[in-house]
Write a protein that holds these residues in place. Structure first.
Motif, PDB file in Angstrom:
ATOM      1  N   ILE A  11       0.830  -1.212  -0.130  1.00 54.81           N
ATOM      2  CA  ILE A  11      -0.100  -0.291  -0.366  1.00 54.81           C
ATOM      3  C   ILE A  11       0.942   1.061  -0.031  1.00 54.81           C
ATOM      4  O   ILE A  11       2.530   1.054   0.529  1.00 54.81           O
ATOM      5  N   VAL A  12       0.328   2.129  -1.223  1.00 51.74           N
ATOM      6  CA  VAL A  12       1.276   3.497  -0.530  1.00 51.74           C
ATOM      7  C   VAL A  12       0.504   4.754   0.312  1.00 51.74           C
ATOM      8  O   VAL A  12      -0.881   4.207   0.355  1.00 51.74           O
ATOM      9  N   GLY A  13       1.590   4.707   1.246  1.00 49.15           N
ATOM     10  CA  GLY A  13       0.984   5.483   2.638  1.00 49.15           C
ATOM     11  C   GLY A  13       1.784   6.654   2.918  1.00 49.15           C
ATOM     12  O   GLY A  13       2.654   6.920   3.908  1.00 49.15           O
ATOM     13  N   ASP A  14       2.469   7.260   1.612  1.00 43.95           N
ATOM     14  CA  ASP A  14       3.207   9.011   2.078  1.00 43.95           C
ATOM     15  C   ASP A  14       2.405   9.679   1.836  1.00 43.95           C
ATOM     16  O   ASP A  14       1.851  10.402   0.574  1.00 43.95           O
ATOM     17  N   LEU A  15       2.349  10.455   3.152  1.00 46.82           N
ATOM     18  CA  LEU A  15       1.565  11.662   3.668  1.00 46.82           C
ATOM     19  C   LEU A  15       2.673  12.685   2.913  1.00 46.82           C
ATOM     20  O   LEU A  15       2.044  14.029   2.824  1.00 46.82           O
ATOM     21  N   GLY A  16       3.115  13.442   2.475  1.00 44.60           N
ATOM     22  CA  GLY A  16       3.820  13.902   1.651  1.00 44.60           C
ATOM     23  C   GLY A  16       4.135  15.285   2.903  1.00 44.60           C
ATOM     24  O   GLY A  16       4.949  14.423   3.538  1.00 44.60           O
ATOM     25  N   GLY A  17       4.414  16.484   2.371  1.00 47.76           N
ATOM     26  CA  GLY A  17       4.668  17.511   2.752  1.00 47.76           C
ATOM     27  C   GLY A  17       6.762  17.487   3.029  1.00 47.76           C
ATOM     28  O   GLY A  17       7.113  17.187   2.356  1.00 47.76           O
ATOM     29  N   HIS A  18       7.034  16.996   3.867  1.00 44.74           N
ATOM     30  CA  HIS A  18       8.394  17.283   4.704  1.00 44.74           C
ATOM     31  C   HIS A  18       8.006  15.738   5.035  1.00 44.74           C
ATOM     32  O   HIS A  18       9.794  15.464   5.614  1.00 44.74           O
ATOM     33  N   GLU A  67      12.873  24.456   1.551  1.00 45.82           N
ATOM     34  CA  GLU A  67      11.711  24.479   0.171  1.00 45.82           C
ATOM     35  C   GLU A  67      10.008  23.872   0.788  1.00 45.82           C
ATOM     36  O   GLU A  67      10.040  23.973   1.663  1.00 45.82           O
ATOM     37  N   LYS A  68       9.388  23.381  -0.640  1.00 40.96           N
ATOM     38  CA  LYS A  68       7.765  23.462   0.444  1.00 40.96           C
ATOM     39  C   LYS A  68       8.313  22.057   0.104  1.00 40.96           C
ATOM     40  O   LYS A  68       9.340  21.358  -0.450  1.00 40.96           O
ATOM     41  N   GLY A  69       7.541  21.574   0.670  1.00 44.68           N
ATOM     42  CA  GLY A  69       7.207  19.497   1.142  1.00 44.68           C
ATOM     43  C   GLY A  69       7.100  19.288  -0.062  1.00 44.68           C
ATOM     44  O   GLY A  69       6.832  19.975  -1.891  1.00 44.68           O
ATOM     45  N   MET A  70       7.309  18.154  -0.156  1.00 45.13           N
ATOM     46  CA  MET A  70       7.598  17.092  -1.540  1.00 45.13           C
ATOM     47  C   MET A  70       5.905  17.079  -2.210  1.00 45.13           C
ATOM     48  O   MET A  70       4.800  17.124  -1.235  1.00 45.13           O
ATOM     49  N   ASP A  71       5.786  17.692  -3.172  1.00 42.80           N
ATOM     50  CA  ASP A  71       4.198  16.850  -3.927  1.00 42.80           C
ATOM     51  C   ASP A  71       4.501  16.226  -4.967  1.00 42.80           C
ATOM     52  O   ASP A  71       5.447  16.749  -5.664  1.00 42.80           O
ATOM     53  N   GLU A 103      15.382  20.174  -4.096  1.00 46.20           N
ATOM     54  CA  GLU A 103      14.758  20.814  -5.001  1.00 46.20           C
ATOM     55  C   GLU A 103      13.879  19.776  -5.473  1.00 46.20           C
ATOM     56  O   GLU A 103      13.063  20.532  -6.368  1.00 46.20           O
ATOM     57  N   VAL A 104      13.818  18.522  -5.567  1.00 45.76           N
ATOM     58  CA  VAL A 104      12.966  17.807  -5.723  1.00 45.76           C
ATOM     59  C   VAL A 104      12.323  17.001  -4.462  1.00 45.76           C
ATOM     60  O   VAL A 104      10.965  17.225  -5.364  1.00 45.76           O
ATOM     61  N   TYR A 105      12.575  16.749  -3.474  1.00 42.97           N
ATOM     62  CA  TYR A 105      11.985  16.485  -2.591  1.00 42.97           C
ATOM     63  C   TYR A 105      11.878  17.445  -1.556  1.00 42.97           C
ATOM     64  O   TYR A 105      10.887  17.450  -0.358  1.00 42.97           O
ATOM     65  N   GLY A 106      11.888  18.781  -1.551  1.00 46.45           N
ATOM     66  CA  GLY A 106      11.904  19.610  -0.182  1.00 46.45           C
ATOM     67  C   GLY A 106      12.978  19.182   0.886  1.00 46.45           C
ATOM     68  O   GLY A 106      13.584  18.340   0.943  1.00 46.45           O
ATOM     69  N   PHE A 107      12.928  20.006   1.621  1.00 45.91           N
ATOM     70  CA  PHE A 107      13.251  19.684   2.968  1.00 45.91           C
ATOM     71  C   PHE A 107      13.522  21.314   3.892  1.00 45.91           C
ATOM     72  O   PHE A 107      13.067  22.478   3.328  1.00 45.91           O
ATOM     73  N   LEU A 108      12.109  21.011   5.303  1.00 38.59           N
ATOM     74  CA  LEU A 108      12.296  22.038   6.299  1.00 38.59           C
ATOM     75  C   LEU A 108      13.233  23.056   6.069  1.00 38.59           C
ATOM     76  O   LEU A 108      14.282  22.913   6.619  1.00 38.59           O
ATOM     77  N   GLY A 109      12.028  23.873   6.223  1.00 38.85           N
ATOM     78  CA  GLY A 109      13.408  25.670   5.952  1.00 38.85           C
ATOM     79  C   GLY A 109      14.344  25.391   5.248  1.00 38.85           C
ATOM     80  O   GLY A 109      14.621  26.603   4.991  1.00 38.85           O
TER      81      GLY A 109
END
Length: 293
Positions: free
Chosen positions: A69-76, A221-225, A213-219
């Motif tokens: 099951i994919v349980g990826d909640l995104g964001g950071h 860029e925006k989180g992963m989308d 730049e791809v996955y984001g990082f807290l502080g």
């Protein structure tokens, strides 16, 4: 190369809804399927006990099983300590759903593991993953981190510090070649004790890219989308996701490495770009079946 691995398909790749996607996966010749369970018709809150049983019976009636099951909640991922309580609890509900559906694997992203083990972000991720690892182990299950955001050696060093192998690895060779430029064959050997599921995907790197730049990082860029990442993989300047066999993944060497470490789990096809996913998935199924021998 005679291999025992089964072939799976992420039904959401078809972009036609879960039930229609299940039929297409069966028609393509897949043994199993992976399904997104974060929101919508297949989320924990959308399926009561009776609905779960009905879905499971339907999937079995097609002659399919659920690979994960994919349980990826995104964001950071789990980088933000203030958001982790809700995400951990949501992840646990997804794991319970997975078990009800007959699989003990939930794949996820946890965010990029920082280099600094003394940083607050590393501590937040470690604490969250340790709790999830214990929860999964008690159910004889796995939260499987997708490879790509960091090198396999760095990911292994993080996993080695957790109290159990309840948090393990969903190995994606394309993410490695597209983003970090890491070698999937070496990666398989580095992570051999943790691989419980794999994604069959291919890609090329066009220029070096900062994983943040791809996955984001807290502080940073925006989180992963997922939509943004898919767009980067289709038309960005740094990398491209391409049909199986057309990218930088050395499939013979990669599958041989999986065989060498005794991996007998799924090769689950993921197609996040392109205008004709059904045709691309069929090509991928045929490609893998030919390689398996």
């Amino acid at each position: 190369m005679a291999m025992e691995n089964k072939i799976g398909v992420i039904v959401d790749s078809y972009q036609v809804g879960v039930r229609e996607g299940l039929k297409k996966a069966k028609a393509a010749g897949a043994d199993g399927v992976q399904i997104y369970a974060v929101k919508g018709e297949f989320s924990p809150q959308a399926l009561n006990a009776a609905a779960r049983k009905e879905y499971r019976d339907y999937i079995e009636s097609l002659g399919l099983e659920i690979s994960a099951i994919v349980g990826d909640l995104g964001g950071h991922g789990f980088q933000d300590a203030s958001a982790n309580r809700q995400k951990i609890d949501e992840s646990k509900r997804i794991m319970e759903l997975a078990m009800d559906m007959g699989t003990n694997i939930v794949t996820t992203h946890i965010g990029i593991v920082p280099d600094d083990k003394n940083s607050a972000i590393y501590e937040a991720m470690h604490k969250a993953c340790d709790e999830l690892s214990t929860f999964a182990s008690e159910m004889d299950a796995y939260f499987a981190i997708e490879t790509g955001p960091e090198t396999s050696a760095h990911l292994k060093s993080f996993l080695d510090t957790l109290s159990s192998k309840g948090v393990s690895v969903n190995f994606d060779p394309a993410n490695m070649v597209m983003v970090t430029g890491d070698d999937p064959v070496q990666g398989v050997h580095n992570l051999k004790d943790y691989i419980v599921h794999t994604h069959a995907k291919d890609g090329i790197q066009l220029r070096p890219v900062d994983p943040r730049e791809v996955y984001g990082f807290l502080g940073f860029e925006k989180g992963m989308d997922h939509d943004v990442i898919a767009q980067m993989a289709e038309s960005g300047a740094a990398f491209r996701e391409v049909p199986l066999g057309e990218g930088s993944v050395d499939w013979k060497a990669y599958l041989q490495a999986l065989q060498d470490i005794g991996y007998k789990g799924y090769l689950t096809i993921e197609r996040e770009v392109g205008t004709n996913p059904e045709a691309d998935i069929q090509l991928a199924v045929d490609f893998l079946k030919k390689l398996k021998g």
